[in-house]
Design a protein around this motif. Structure first.
Motif, PDB file in Angstrom:
ATOM      1  N   MET A 169       0.782  -1.208   0.108  1.00  0.00           N
ATOM      2  CA  MET A 169       0.194   0.067   0.034  1.00  0.00           C
ATOM      3  C   MET A 169       0.825   1.150   0.015  1.00  0.00           C
ATOM      4  N   ALA A 170       1.959   1.063   0.617  1.00  0.00           N
ATOM      5  CA  ALA A 170       2.844   2.401   0.880  1.00  0.00           C
ATOM      6  C   ALA A 170       3.465   2.550  -0.742  1.00  0.00           C
ATOM      7  N   GLY A 171       3.561   1.390  -1.353  1.00  0.00           N
ATOM      8  CA  GLY A 171       4.251   1.617  -2.707  1.00  0.00           C
ATOM      9  C   GLY A 171       3.223   2.355  -3.782  1.00  0.00           C
ATOM     10  N   LEU A 172       1.952   2.330  -3.090  1.00  0.00           N
ATOM     11  CA  LEU A 172       0.810   2.491  -4.040  1.00  0.00           C
ATOM     12  C   LEU A 172       0.557   4.192  -3.602  1.00  0.00           C
ATOM     13  N   GLY A 173       1.377   4.661  -2.685  1.00  0.00           N
ATOM     14  CA  GLY A 173       1.296   6.197  -2.146  1.00  0.00           C
ATOM     15  C   GLY A 173       0.338   6.242  -0.708  1.00  0.00           C
ATOM     16  N   MET A 174       0.186   5.186  -0.210  1.00  0.00           N
ATOM     17  CA  MET A 174      -0.797   5.334   1.065  1.00  0.00           C
ATOM     18  C   MET A 174       0.131   5.613   2.025  1.00  0.00           C
ATOM     19  N   ASP A 175      -0.494   6.678   3.060  1.00  0.00           N
ATOM     20  CA  ASP A 175       0.419   6.900   4.396  1.00  0.00           C
ATOM     21  C   ASP A 175      -0.056   5.756   5.517  1.00  0.00           C
ATOM     22  N   VAL A 176       0.420   4.719   5.505  1.00  0.00           N
ATOM     23  CA  VAL A 176      -0.184   3.522   6.278  1.00  0.00           C
ATOM     24  C   VAL A 176       0.262   3.934   7.646  1.00  0.00           C
ATOM     25  N   LEU A 177       1.245   4.439   8.296  1.00  0.00           N
ATOM     26  CA  LEU A 177       1.383   4.827   9.399  1.00  0.00           C
ATOM     27  C   LEU A 177       0.462   6.005   9.899  1.00  0.00           C
ATOM     28  N   ASP A 178       0.177   6.773   9.149  1.00  0.00           N
ATOM     29  CA  ASP A 178      -0.950   7.615   9.278  1.00  0.00           C
ATOM     30  C   ASP A 178      -2.371   6.991   9.979  1.00  0.00           C
ATOM     31  N   MET A 179      -2.903   6.140   8.831  1.00  0.00           N
ATOM     32  CA  MET A 179      -3.744   5.432   9.313  1.00  0.00           C
ATOM     33  C   MET A 179      -3.750   4.683  10.702  1.00  0.00           C
ATOM     34  N   LEU A 180      -2.844   3.878  10.835  1.00  0.00           N
ATOM     35  CA  LEU A 180      -2.582   3.179  11.949  1.00  0.00           C
ATOM     36  C   LEU A 180      -2.450   3.764  13.139  1.00  0.00           C
ATOM     37  N   SER A 181      -1.732   5.062  13.211  1.00  0.00           N
ATOM     38  CA  SER A 181      -1.609   6.124  14.517  1.00  0.00           C
ATOM     39  C   SER A 181      -2.980   6.322  14.799  1.00  0.00           C
ATOM     40  N   ARG A 182      -4.105   6.195  14.063  1.00  0.00           N
ATOM     41  CA  ARG A 182      -5.499   6.693  14.375  1.00  0.00           C
ATOM     42  C   ARG A 182      -6.185   5.532  14.996  1.00  0.00           C
ATOM     43  N   VAL A 183      -5.953   4.179  15.032  1.00  0.00           N
ATOM     44  CA  VAL A 183      -6.440   3.083  15.810  1.00  0.00           C
ATOM     45  C   VAL A 183      -6.242   3.030  17.165  1.00  0.00           C
ATOM     46  N   GLN A 184      -7.007   1.901  17.628  1.00  0.00           N
ATOM     47  CA  GLN A 184      -6.932   1.688  19.099  1.00  0.00           C
ATOM     48  C   GLN A 184      -5.518   0.781  19.010  1.00  0.00           C
ATOM     49  N   ALA A 185      -5.615  -0.308  18.266  1.00  0.00           N
ATOM     50  CA  ALA A 185      -4.404  -1.140  18.330  1.00  0.00           C
ATOM     51  C   ALA A 185      -4.242  -1.895  17.006  1.00  0.00           C
ATOM     52  N   HIS A 186      -2.955  -2.150  16.923  1.00  0.00           N
ATOM     53  CA  HIS A 186      -2.630  -3.095  15.682  1.00  0.00           C
ATOM     54  C   HIS A 186      -2.277  -4.487  16.198  1.00  0.00           C
ATOM     55  N   ARG A 187      -3.100  -5.488  15.375  1.00  0.00           N
ATOM     56  CA  ARG A 187      -2.398  -6.787  15.698  1.00  0.00           C
ATOM     57  C   ARG A 187      -2.103  -7.563  14.350  1.00  0.00           C
ATOM     58  N   TYR A 188      -1.403  -8.510  14.273  1.00  0.00           N
ATOM     59  CA  TYR A 188      -1.225  -9.604  13.200  1.00  0.00           C
ATOM     60  C   TYR A 188      -0.701 -10.896  13.645  1.00  0.00           C
ATOM     61  N   LEU A 189      -1.515 -11.754  13.142  1.00  0.00           N
ATOM     62  CA  LEU A 189      -1.293 -13.119  13.543  1.00  0.00           C
ATOM     63  C   LEU A 189      -0.445 -14.077  12.579  1.00  0.00           C
ATOM     64  N   GLY A 190      -0.895 -13.890  11.444  1.00  0.00           N
ATOM     65  CA  GLY A 190      -0.041 -14.678  10.456  1.00  0.00           C
ATOM     66  C   GLY A 190      -0.842 -15.764   9.957  1.00  0.00           C
ATOM     67  N   CYS A 191      -2.018 -15.808  10.276  1.00  0.00           N
ATOM     68  CA  CYS A 191      -2.949 -16.936   9.782  1.00  0.00           C
ATOM     69  C   CYS A 191      -4.425 -16.291   9.409  1.00  0.00           C
ATOM     70  N   ALA A 192      -4.474 -16.162   8.151  1.00  0.00           N
ATOM     71  CA  ALA A 192      -5.682 -15.570   7.602  1.00  0.00           C
ATOM     72  C   ALA A 192      -6.918 -16.198   7.972  1.00  0.00           C
ATOM     73  N   SER A 193      -7.056 -17.297   7.974  1.00  0.00           N
ATOM     74  CA  SER A 193      -8.302 -17.963   8.427  1.00  0.00           C
ATOM     75  C   SER A 193      -8.672 -17.569   9.791  1.00  0.00           C
ATOM     76  N   LEU A 194      -7.700 -17.596  10.923  1.00  0.00           N
ATOM     77  CA  LEU A 194      -7.949 -17.421  12.095  1.00  0.00           C
ATOM     78  C   LEU A 194      -8.343 -15.950  12.426  1.00  0.00           C
ATOM     79  N   GLU A 195      -7.559 -15.241  11.477  1.00  0.00           N
ATOM     80  CA  GLU A 195      -8.081 -13.813  11.778  1.00  0.00           C
ATOM     81  C   GLU A 195      -9.327 -13.321  11.202  1.00  0.00           C
ATOM     82  N   LEU A 196      -9.728 -14.133  10.345  1.00  0.00           N
ATOM     83  CA  LEU A 196     -11.227 -13.771   9.700  1.00  0.00           C
ATOM     84  C   LEU A 196     -12.205 -14.320  11.031  1.00  0.00           C
TER      85      LEU A 196
END
Length: 274
Positions: A169-196
């Protein structure tokens, strides 16, 4: 589900549990690992073992059905009955290989491209997420209610998004950190099915990925939708190959997604309006 599909569901549930037991028993043995497309995209001999175990059992019982899998792509092309079984033998291979947790076996049944049922088995925790289209969702056989639509905004959201997706997304011009700085928390598990499934159960509010395939999400999306969640999915490949990458967004609150979408590049906003 009709009676035949109900029988397939029961067969699949037992089969997936057996596959999970094989993983638990074999994980402490030597695991042969190789890279597929990068150091983050791995396959082990256990992935191949479980895929073969599941696909061969399905073909033997339902020889007229199509099978789509992660590692071998396709086992059967007969599809005379219009059914396709979609298999991810180990979703979260790095988690399985390195930690022995946060991975899942994913199996779904589709009829003429329409969902019938899906199973996501969190093997390490012994949790089976199951759902059938228009008939509700279950955890370990216990029926779950449809959760109410959430009304929260992005500032109250727990957002899951991988580094690879952020970089794209950053390569497409998105300011990813700006968006994530506005959320309550960021998480990433590395397993799409369990994340859904976490989105479905209200643990996550938004899951975004540009690096998933149909087998990663085919089962979990049924569970998510049966719990009242939403998943938006678009093929990234122009030929719409079933084996091509997808860009997906999953959420329970349309308000959160609409607000998050404003931060994305125009090429994404135009495709994923909701």
């Amino acid at each position: 589900m009709n009676n035949e599909e109900l029988g397939m569901f029961g067969f699949a549930e037992g089969l997936v549990k057996s596959a999970g037991l094989k993983l638990l028993e074999s994980r402490h043995s030597d695991i042969k690992v190789r890279e597929k497309t990068s150091q983050m995209d791995l396959v082990t001999d256990h992935d191949l073992l479980i895929e073969s175990f599941l696909a061969e059992a399905i073909i033997e019982k339902y020889p007229g059905h199509d099978i789509l899998t992660e590692e071998s792509r396709a086992w059967s092309r007969a599809a005379s009955d219009g059914y396709t079984w979609v298999i991810d033998p180990i979703d979260g291979t790095v988690n399985y290989y390195r930690f022995g947790k946060d991975y899942a076996i994913s199996l779904a049944l589709y009829r003429d491209a329409y969902p019938v049922w899906g199973l996501v088995y969190d093997v390490a925790n012994g949790v089976m997420y199951g759902a059938s289209h228009a008939e509700g969702a279950k955890i370990n056989g216990r029926s779950l209610s449809t959760l109410p639509e959430r009304k929260e905004r992005l500032s109250k959201a727990v957002v899951a998004m991988s580094l690879r997706t952020m970089a794209e997304m950053a390569g497409l011009g998105m300011d990813v950190l700006d968006m994530l700085s506005r959320v309550q928390a960021h998480r990433y598990l590395g397993c799409a099915s369990l994340e859904l499934c976490k989105v479905a159960n209200g643990e996550y509010d938004l899951f975004i990925s540009s690096n998933v395939y149909e087998w990663d999400v085919a089962a979990a999306r049924i569970f998510l939708e049966e719990r009242g969640g939403v998943i938006l999915s678009r093929a990234k490949d122009k030929n719409n190959s079933r084996c091509g990458k997808l860009f997906i967004a999953a959420f329970r609150s349309p308000l959160i997604w609409k607000e998050a979408l404003t931060y994305f590049p125009k090429c994404i906003r135009n495709k994923y309006c909701f």
